[in-house]
Design a protein around this motif. Structure first.
Motif, PDB file in Angstrom:
ATOM      1  N   THR A  28       0.838  -1.188   0.000  1.00 56.63           N
ATOM      2  CA  THR A  28       0.000   0.000   0.000  1.00 56.63           C
ATOM      3  C   THR A  28       0.880   1.247   0.000  1.00 56.63           C
ATOM      4  O   THR A  28       1.837   1.337   0.753  1.00 56.63           O
ATOM      5  N   ARG A  29       0.513   2.185  -0.870  1.00 57.15           N
ATOM      6  CA  ARG A  29       1.262   3.426  -1.055  1.00 57.15           C
ATOM      7  C   ARG A  29       0.315   4.623  -0.920  1.00 57.15           C
ATOM      8  O   ARG A  29      -0.897   4.481  -1.084  1.00 57.15           O
ATOM      9  N   PRO A  30       0.872   5.815  -0.669  1.00 52.37           N
ATOM     10  CA  PRO A  30       0.026   7.011  -0.667  1.00 52.37           C
ATOM     11  C   PRO A  30      -0.768   7.105  -1.971  1.00 52.37           C
ATOM     12  O   PRO A  30      -0.264   6.795  -3.050  1.00 52.37           O
ATOM     13  N   GLY A  31      -2.032   7.493  -1.851  1.00 56.65           N
ATOM     14  CA  GLY A  31      -2.908   7.598  -3.003  1.00 56.65           C
ATOM     15  C   GLY A  31      -3.699   6.337  -3.288  1.00 56.65           C
ATOM     16  O   GLY A  31      -4.583   6.344  -4.145  1.00 56.65           O
ATOM     17  N   ASP A  32      -3.400   5.241  -2.596  1.00 54.66           N
ATOM     18  CA  ASP A  32      -4.158   4.000  -2.774  1.00 54.66           C
ATOM     19  C   ASP A  32      -5.546   4.137  -2.161  1.00 54.66           C
ATOM     20  O   ASP A  32      -5.860   5.135  -1.519  1.00 54.66           O
ATOM     21  N   LEU A  33      -6.339   3.096  -2.337  1.00 53.23           N
ATOM     22  CA  LEU A  33      -7.713   3.075  -1.830  1.00 53.23           C
ATOM     23  C   LEU A  33      -7.874   2.065  -0.702  1.00 53.23           C
ATOM     24  O   LEU A  33      -7.392   0.940  -0.800  1.00 53.23           O
ATOM     25  N   PHE A  34      -8.581   2.464   0.330  1.00 52.74           N
ATOM     26  CA  PHE A  34      -8.953   1.628   1.472  1.00 52.74           C
ATOM     27  C   PHE A  34     -10.466   1.499   1.429  1.00 52.74           C
ATOM     28  O   PHE A  34     -11.170   2.505   1.394  1.00 52.74           O
ATOM     29  N   VAL A  35     -10.987   0.276   1.407  1.00 47.34           N
ATOM     30  CA  VAL A  35     -12.435   0.086   1.394  1.00 47.34           C
ATOM     31  C   VAL A  35     -12.906  -0.325   2.792  1.00 47.34           C
ATOM     32  O   VAL A  35     -12.291  -1.158   3.445  1.00 47.34           O
ATOM     33  N   VAL A  73      -4.087   7.772   2.139  1.00 45.54           N
ATOM     34  CA  VAL A  73      -4.848   6.929   1.216  1.00 45.54           C
ATOM     35  C   VAL A  73      -6.299   7.417   1.208  1.00 45.54           C
ATOM     36  O   VAL A  73      -6.767   8.036   2.164  1.00 45.54           O
ATOM     37  N   TYR A  74      -6.980   7.129   0.113  1.00 49.05           N
ATOM     38  CA  TYR A  74      -8.394   7.480  -0.009  1.00 49.05           C
ATOM     39  C   TYR A  74      -9.246   6.417   0.665  1.00 49.05           C
ATOM     40  O   TYR A  74      -8.956   5.231   0.574  1.00 49.05           O
ATOM     41  N   LEU A  75     -10.329   6.853   1.291  1.00 43.90           N
ATOM     42  CA  LEU A  75     -11.302   5.936   1.875  1.00 43.90           C
ATOM     43  C   LEU A  75     -12.502   5.819   0.951  1.00 43.90           C
ATOM     44  O   LEU A  75     -13.015   6.834   0.448  1.00 43.90           O
ATOM     45  N   ALA A  76     -12.939   4.605   0.711  1.00 46.01           N
ATOM     46  CA  ALA A  76     -14.181   4.325  -0.013  1.00 46.01           C
ATOM     47  C   ALA A  76     -15.059   3.507   0.933  1.00 46.01           C
ATOM     48  O   ALA A  76     -14.600   2.529   1.520  1.00 46.01           O
ATOM     49  N   VAL A  77     -16.306   3.901   1.084  1.00 43.39           N
ATOM     50  CA  VAL A  77     -17.208   3.250   2.034  1.00 43.39           C
ATOM     51  C   VAL A  77     -18.316   2.544   1.258  1.00 43.39           C
ATOM     52  O   VAL A  77     -19.087   3.173   0.538  1.00 43.39           O
ATOM     53  N   ALA A  86     -22.636  -0.193  -3.937  1.00 44.85           N
ATOM     54  CA  ALA A  86     -21.927   0.983  -4.457  1.00 44.85           C
ATOM     55  C   ALA A  86     -21.203   1.663  -3.304  1.00 44.85           C
ATOM     56  O   ALA A  86     -21.549   1.485  -2.136  1.00 44.85           O
ATOM     57  N   LEU A  87     -20.190   2.437  -3.661  1.00 48.48           N
ATOM     58  CA  LEU A  87     -19.311   3.027  -2.655  1.00 48.48           C
ATOM     59  C   LEU A  87     -19.322   4.546  -2.700  1.00 48.48           C
ATOM     60  O   LEU A  87     -19.351   5.150  -3.775  1.00 48.48           O
ATOM     61  N   VAL A  88     -19.228   5.145  -1.519  1.00 47.22           N
ATOM     62  CA  VAL A  88     -19.048   6.585  -1.397  1.00 47.22           C
ATOM     63  C   VAL A  88     -17.544   6.833  -1.388  1.00 47.22           C
ATOM     64  O   VAL A  88     -16.804   6.180  -0.642  1.00 47.22           O
ATOM     65  N   LEU A  89     -17.095   7.753  -2.230  1.00 47.88           N
ATOM     66  CA  LEU A  89     -15.696   8.146  -2.202  1.00 47.88           C
ATOM     67  C   LEU A  89     -15.594   9.605  -2.589  1.00 47.88           C
ATOM     68  O   LEU A  89     -16.549  10.208  -3.075  1.00 47.88           O
ATOM     69  N   GLU A 132     -11.180  -0.818  -7.102  1.00 41.14           N
ATOM     70  CA  GLU A 132     -10.165  -1.827  -6.772  1.00 41.14           C
ATOM     71  C   GLU A 132      -9.263  -1.244  -5.693  1.00 41.14           C
ATOM     72  O   GLU A 132      -8.312  -0.526  -5.987  1.00 41.14           O
ATOM     73  N   ALA A 133      -9.581  -1.537  -4.446  1.00 46.28           N
ATOM     74  CA  ALA A 133      -8.799  -1.059  -3.309  1.00 46.28           C
ATOM     75  C   ALA A 133      -7.606  -1.987  -3.073  1.00 46.28           C
ATOM     76  O   ALA A 133      -7.592  -3.127  -3.539  1.00 46.28           O
TER      77      ALA A 133
END
Length: 189
Positions: A28-35, A73-77, A86-89, A132-133
């Protein structure tokens, strides 16, 4: 919600689980996605989808969002099946990754307490049907695996529950390709 629930303990446990997952997630790197997927009903000791609790959804999203920001990292819920998971981001994440935006507004009983909280807490929320997190947490068996990049690896955390909800963690690792003579950049996990 049961009166004997300790909201501060849930917040501490969830933060600890997030930090453990980030410690394990070597790809995992900065800018990746966390679901994040979750059931406030399960956290409160109920059955998924039956007793959505906005306070618990907000607690979970605020806690994970803070940790994600610290790790850049970005969060997607993830929402529930009533909005096709579906996800909120953040719009910035959607545009950065080129995800397709979909038109649905999360509600307490069509999306759930987690996605409603994310919609309220994010700066410029939008919805995507697929992402794709590289890692994620599932609080209450909401099945986040469809949103984690292949190859997925379960991570065994010291925390097994948040409130009364079962906790599962996933992370991505690159596919190991080749045969017995292949060498890899990092040791397989």
């Amino acid at each position: 919600m049961s009166e004997d629930f300790n909201l501060e303990k849930m917040r501490i446990d969830l933060r600890r689980a997030c930090e453990e997952l980030f410690d394990e997630a070597v790809y995992t790197r900065p800018g990746d996605l966390f679901v994040l997927g979750g059931s406030s009903s399960e956290m409160a000791g109920g059955i998924i989808g039956k007793n959505s609790t906005p306070e618990l959804g907000r607690l979970a999203v605020e806690t994970v969002l803070d940790v994600c920001r610290e790790h850049e990292v970005y969060l997607a819920v993830q929402g529930c099946e009533h909005i096709n998971r579906a996800l909120v981001l953040e719009r910035e994440a959607l545009e950065s990754y080129g995800f397709e935006e979909v038109n649905v507004l999360p509600q307490l009983h069509a999306g759930g307490a987690f996605s409603v909280a994310a919609w309220e807490l994010f700066e410029e929320p939008c919805m995507a049907e697929f992402i794709e997190a590289t890692l994620g947490l599932d609080i209450g068996d909401t099945e986040i695996g469809m949103h984690v990049r292949h190859v997925q690896r379960p991570v065994r955390l010291s925390m097994k529950t948040i409130g009364q909800a079962h906790l599962t963690a996933l992370m991505y690792r690159p596919k190991l390709i080749g045969g017995e003579r292949a060498c890899y950049q990092k040791a397989p996990l």
